[in-house]
Design an enzyme around this catalytic site. Structure first.
Site, mmCIF file in Angstrom:
data_model
loop_
_atom_site.group_PDB
_atom_site.id
_atom_site.type_symbol
_atom_site.label_atom_id
_atom_site.label_comp_id
_atom_site.label_asym_id
_atom_site.label_seq_id
_atom_site.Cartn_x
_atom_site.Cartn_y
_atom_site.Cartn_z
ATOM 1 N N ASN A 284 0.804 -1.234 0.000
ATOM 2 C CA ASN A 284 0.000 0.000 0.000
ATOM 3 C C ASN A 284 0.831 1.274 0.000
ATOM 4 O OD1 ASN A 284 -2.569 -1.438 0.128
ATOM 5 N ND2 ASN A 284 -1.933 -1.977 2.202
ATOM 6 N N HIS B 256 8.894 3.600 9.910
ATOM 7 C CA HIS B 256 7.462 3.800 9.706
ATOM 8 C C HIS B 256 7.200 5.288 9.625
ATOM 9 C CE1 HIS B 256 6.678 -0.409 10.354
ATOM 10 N NE2 HIS B 256 7.503 -0.351 11.376
HETATM 11 C C1 DQA Z 1 3.234 2.012 8.296
HETATM 12 C C2 DQA Z 1 2.443 1.634 9.545
HETATM 13 C C3 DQA Z 1 1.729 0.310 9.365
HETATM 14 O O1 DQA Z 1 1.013 -0.025 10.542
HETATM 15 C C4 DQA Z 1 0.759 0.386 8.217
HETATM 16 O O2 DQA Z 1 0.167 -0.863 7.993
HETATM 17 C C5 DQA Z 1 1.372 0.928 6.968
HETATM 18 C C6 DQA Z 1 2.345 2.004 7.056
HETATM 19 C C7 DQA Z 1 3.857 3.415 8.403
HETATM 20 O O3 DQA Z 1 4.778 3.675 7.645
HETATM 21 O O4 DQA Z 1 3.422 4.229 9.215
HETATM 22 O O5 DQA Z 1 0.985 0.542 5.873
HETATM 23 O O6 DQA Z 1 4.289 1.069 8.130
#
Ligand code: DQA
Length: 137
Positions: free
Chosen positions: A11, A98
């Site tokens: 994603n 993240h």
């Molecule tokens: C993420 C945090 C994850 O929990 C989430 O599923 C993501 C993005 C972040 O970069 O904040 O897709 O990895």
């Protein structure tokens, strides 16, 4: 020249369009252009996949000759024993990043199968998390 690779999980190809209140409105390719210019003393490669096994294959491919891996496994962070094992199996140091602060979000985002095997974790600074990871190498 140091050779780094940013590996993004599921994603994250939608950055800029996806939940901009959480993830910002810049696309990753726009961001990548600016950081490649800014950190032109390091080589920064980029790979994104929505597929768990493809991410594992990429970790195997780069994990013995790159100087550093910056990994945002996105949702797989919280579910994938396989990605955790791959990070453990390779030699190149991995920094987990993240965009959001996963600890002030849902409980299921508090667990990471990646964290036990990485050099360090950077989270909650928006796209700047990636820059801080580059600076750490
Ligand atoms: C993420 C945090 C994850 O929990 C989430 O599923 C993501 C993005 C972040 O970069 O904040 O897709 O990895």
């Amino acid at each position: 020249m140091k050779k780094l690779i940013i590996i993004n999980g599921p994603n994250l190809n939608l950055l800029g369009k996806r939940e901009p209140a959480i993830y910002g409105s810049l696309s990753f390719t726009e961001f990548l252009d600016t950081i490649k210019d800014k950190y032109n003393n390091v080589e920064i490669d980029y790979f994104q996949s929505n597929v768990e096994g493809t991410l594992i294959d990429k970790l195997h491919e780069v994990g013995f000759d790159y100087d550093g891996i910056i990994l945002n496994a996105a949702a797989y962070t919280h579910t994938s024993v396989g990605i955790g094992d791959a990070v453990k199996a390779i030699e190149t140091p991995v920094v987990e990043v993240h965009i959001s602060n996963t600890f002030n979000r849902e409980e299921f985002r508090h667990q990471s199968f990646v964290s036990p095997h990485v050099k360090g974790v950077i989270l909650g600074f928006g796209l700047q998390s990636y820059e801080l990871a580059i600076q750490s190498f």
